[in-house]
Design a protein around this motif. Structure first.
Motif, short mmCIF file in Angstrom:
data_model
loop_
_atom_site.label_atom_id
_atom_site.label_comp_id
_atom_site.label_asym_id
_atom_site.label_seq_id
_atom_site.Cartn_x
_atom_site.Cartn_y
_atom_site.Cartn_z
N PRO A 17 0.76 -1.45 0.01
CA PRO A 17 0.08 0.00 0.11
C PRO A 17 1.02 1.33 0.02
CG PRO A 17 0.12 -0.82 2.13
CD PRO A 17 0.73 -1.76 1.10
N PHE A 18 0.18 2.26 -0.67
CA PHE A 18 0.90 3.45 -0.72
C PHE A 18 0.24 4.50 0.29
CE2 PHE A 18 1.87 2.94 -5.57
CZ PHE A 18 3.01 2.34 -5.35
N PRO A 19 0.93 5.61 0.90
CA PRO A 19 0.07 6.54 1.68
C PRO A 19 -1.03 6.93 0.96
CG PRO A 19 2.57 6.89 1.63
CD PRO A 19 2.19 5.90 0.55
N ALA A 20 -2.06 7.29 1.70
CA ALA A 20 -3.17 7.91 1.01
C ALA A 20 -2.87 9.48 0.55
CB ALA A 20 -4.29 8.04 2.19
N GLN A 21 -3.28 9.71 -0.35
CA GLN A 21 -2.88 11.15 -1.06
C GLN A 21 -4.02 11.39 -2.05
OE1 GLN A 21 1.00 10.26 -3.10
NE2 GLN A 21 0.57 8.37 -2.50
N ASP A 22 -4.18 12.78 -2.14
CA ASP A 22 -4.98 13.52 -2.86
C ASP A 22 -4.49 14.73 -3.69
OD1 ASP A 22 -7.60 13.94 -4.31
OD2 ASP A 22 -8.30 14.90 -2.71
N ASP A 23 -4.85 14.75 -4.73
CA ASP A 23 -4.12 16.05 -5.60
C ASP A 23 -5.22 16.42 -6.50
OD1 ASP A 23 -2.46 18.16 -6.07
OD2 ASP A 23 -0.89 16.66 -7.04
N GLU A 24 -5.18 17.74 -6.97
CA GLU A 24 -5.84 18.11 -8.24
C GLU A 24 -5.29 18.13 -9.41
OE1 GLU A 24 -4.59 22.98 -7.53
OE2 GLU A 24 -6.51 22.41 -6.94
N HIS A 25 -6.16 18.05 -10.45
CA HIS A 25 -5.58 17.91 -11.77
C HIS A 25 -4.85 19.11 -12.08
CE1 HIS A 25 -5.57 17.62 -16.26
NE2 HIS A 25 -5.21 16.25 -15.93
N PRO A 26 -3.65 19.07 -12.84
CA PRO A 26 -3.05 17.71 -13.35
C PRO A 26 -2.16 17.01 -12.56
CG PRO A 26 -1.53 19.60 -13.98
CD PRO A 26 -2.87 20.14 -13.26
N GLY A 27 -1.97 17.41 -11.21
CA GLY A 27 -1.11 16.46 -10.29
C GLY A 27 0.32 16.99 -10.39
N TYR A 28 0.94 16.95 -9.34
CA TYR A 28 2.40 17.42 -9.23
C TYR A 28 3.20 16.35 -8.60
CZ TYR A 28 -0.05 21.69 -10.32
OH TYR A 28 -0.85 22.58 -11.10
N THR A 29 4.38 16.14 -9.33
CA THR A 29 5.39 15.01 -8.84
C THR A 29 5.87 15.38 -7.42
OG1 THR A 29 6.29 15.20 -11.18
CG2 THR A 29 7.48 13.95 -9.32
N HIS A 30 6.02 16.61 -7.14
CA HIS A 30 6.61 16.80 -5.58
C HIS A 30 5.86 16.65 -4.39
CE1 HIS A 30 4.64 20.84 -6.06
NE2 HIS A 30 4.46 20.60 -4.94
N ARG A 31 4.43 16.10 -4.56
CA ARG A 31 3.44 16.01 -3.77
C ARG A 31 3.23 14.43 -3.65
NH1 ARG A 31 -1.12 20.39 -5.54
NH2 ARG A 31 -0.13 22.21 -5.23
N MET A 32 3.95 13.62 -4.53
CA MET A 32 3.56 12.24 -4.21
C MET A 32 4.43 11.57 -3.23
SD MET A 32 3.12 11.56 -8.57
CE MET A 32 2.72 9.96 -8.37
N SER A 33 3.95 10.44 -2.82
CA SER A 33 4.72 9.58 -1.91
C SER A 33 4.24 8.18 -2.30
CB SER A 33 4.25 10.23 -0.41
OG SER A 33 5.13 8.95 0.18
N PRO A 34 5.20 7.51 -2.82
CA PRO A 34 6.75 7.62 -3.00
C PRO A 34 6.89 8.55 -4.19
CG PRO A 34 6.25 5.55 -3.65
CD PRO A 34 4.93 5.93 -3.07
N ARG A 35 8.06 9.22 -4.21
CA ARG A 35 8.25 10.10 -5.65
C ARG A 35 8.46 9.10 -6.55
NH1 ARG A 35 10.25 15.62 -4.86
NH2 ARG A 35 10.49 15.41 -6.89
N PRO A 36 7.81 9.35 -7.83
CA PRO A 36 7.98 8.59 -9.05
C PRO A 36 9.42 8.34 -9.58
CG PRO A 36 6.29 10.11 -9.53
CD PRO A 36 6.75 10.56 -8.30
N ASP A 37 9.79 7.49 -10.16
CA ASP A 37 11.19 7.25 -10.54
C ASP A 37 11.16 7.51 -12.15
OD1 ASP A 37 13.89 6.50 -11.16
OD2 ASP A 37 13.54 4.36 -10.74
#
Length: 294
Positions: A17-37
């Protein structure tokens, strides 16, 4: 036992499982957990795309960023497109391309607009003189778990215009500037073959991309231009937390038990753009984490 430098594919990248997260479109890399590779620390080029002039839509983040990075490290110059609200994301991709010693051009705008698609092609020709590789990667989706009745005409138009109209216009306008030996690569999806009900309109467009890719490939054989597509499975990009209601188990449904990372998609695009795939056209390269497709 694993060989030197290898790793079990189910454990090579973060697993849900990933941490619960929410973002508005279009979404932003720095807000993601884990960070995309995107391959920042791992992708090593070998000159497979030396001096290729490329256009990559949706190149600011996710798969587009990973492909931009890989192409640059393979020796290509990159024009990437992005939505105006993704300026910071695009700036980071430009930095990665330039750090690889290649020319980067970032062009804001929306591929839903025919005039913008003309501008993209015009800018690429102005900067590069030609377009060796066109990658139609920009896409939009929005989950509607309440079914087809909940899909508004506004949403439907946005999905279709982003995913299909933009691709159609860019191919049409770019073709006079793609030389013999050039390549068009479209991004379809596992959704084209195994549609999730809550992504009905998105899945529909991804199926259309498969048909368009195969039909255009046949049309362009005599001109020496190859047309292929990549069909990713669930991939961890900013589009995901900004368009799906719950991403804690994202990717768990794949046979590998996890989401793919953008860096794991980029090699397929490099291969299809390179001369190593000179006998391949009208094909769909499936990168689905083990989900069998036709």
């Amino acid at each position: 036992m694993s060989g030197a430098g290898s790793e079990h594919p189910t454990r090579q990248q973060p697993q849900p499982p990933f941490p619960a997260q929410d973002d508005e479109h279009p979404g932003y890399t720095h807000r993601m957990s884990p960070r995309p590779d995107h391959g920042e620390d791992t992708y090593k080029g070998s000159g497979r795309l030396t001096d290729r002039k490329t256009v990559i839509t949706g190149g600011d983040s996710g798969i587009g960023r990973a492909v931009s990075l890989a192409f640059a490290r393979e020796g290509a110059d990159v024009l990437l497109t992005y939505l105006p609200e993704e300026e910071d994301e695009a700036r980071e991709t430009v930095r990665l391309v330039e750090d690889a010693g290649r020319h980067a051009v970032a062009l804001p705008g929306d591929v839903r607009e025919e005039a913008q698609c003309r501008r993209i092609v015009g800018k690429a020709v102005e900067e590069f003189g030609r377009i060796d590789v066109l990658i139609n990667n920009a896409a939009f989706q929005m989950s509607q778990p309440d079914g087809i009745e909940a899909v508004s005409t506004e949403q439907f138009d946005r999905v279709v215009h982003t995913n299909l109209y933009g691709m159609f216009w860019l191919c049409k306008f770019a073709l006079p500037h793609i030389p013999e030996g050039g390549s068009i690569i479209n991004t379809t999806s596992v959704q084209a073959y195994k549609p999730s009900p809550h992504l009905l309109d998105y899945a529909m467009t991804k199926g259309a991309i498969v048909t368009f890719t195969q039909g255009l490939a046949g049309m362009l054989v005599e001109r020496g231009i190859r047309v292929n597509a990549v069909a990713p499975g669930p991939v961890w990009t900013p589009l995901i937390p900004s368009t799906l209601p719950d991403t804690t188990q994202f990717g768990a449904q794949s046979p590998l038990g996890r989401a793919g990372q953008p860096a794991e998609m980029a090699p397929a695009y490099v291969f299809l753009a390179s001369q190593e795939s000179s006998y391949i056209t009208a094909e769909i390269v499936n990168a689905t984490g083990g989900t069998p497709l036709p």
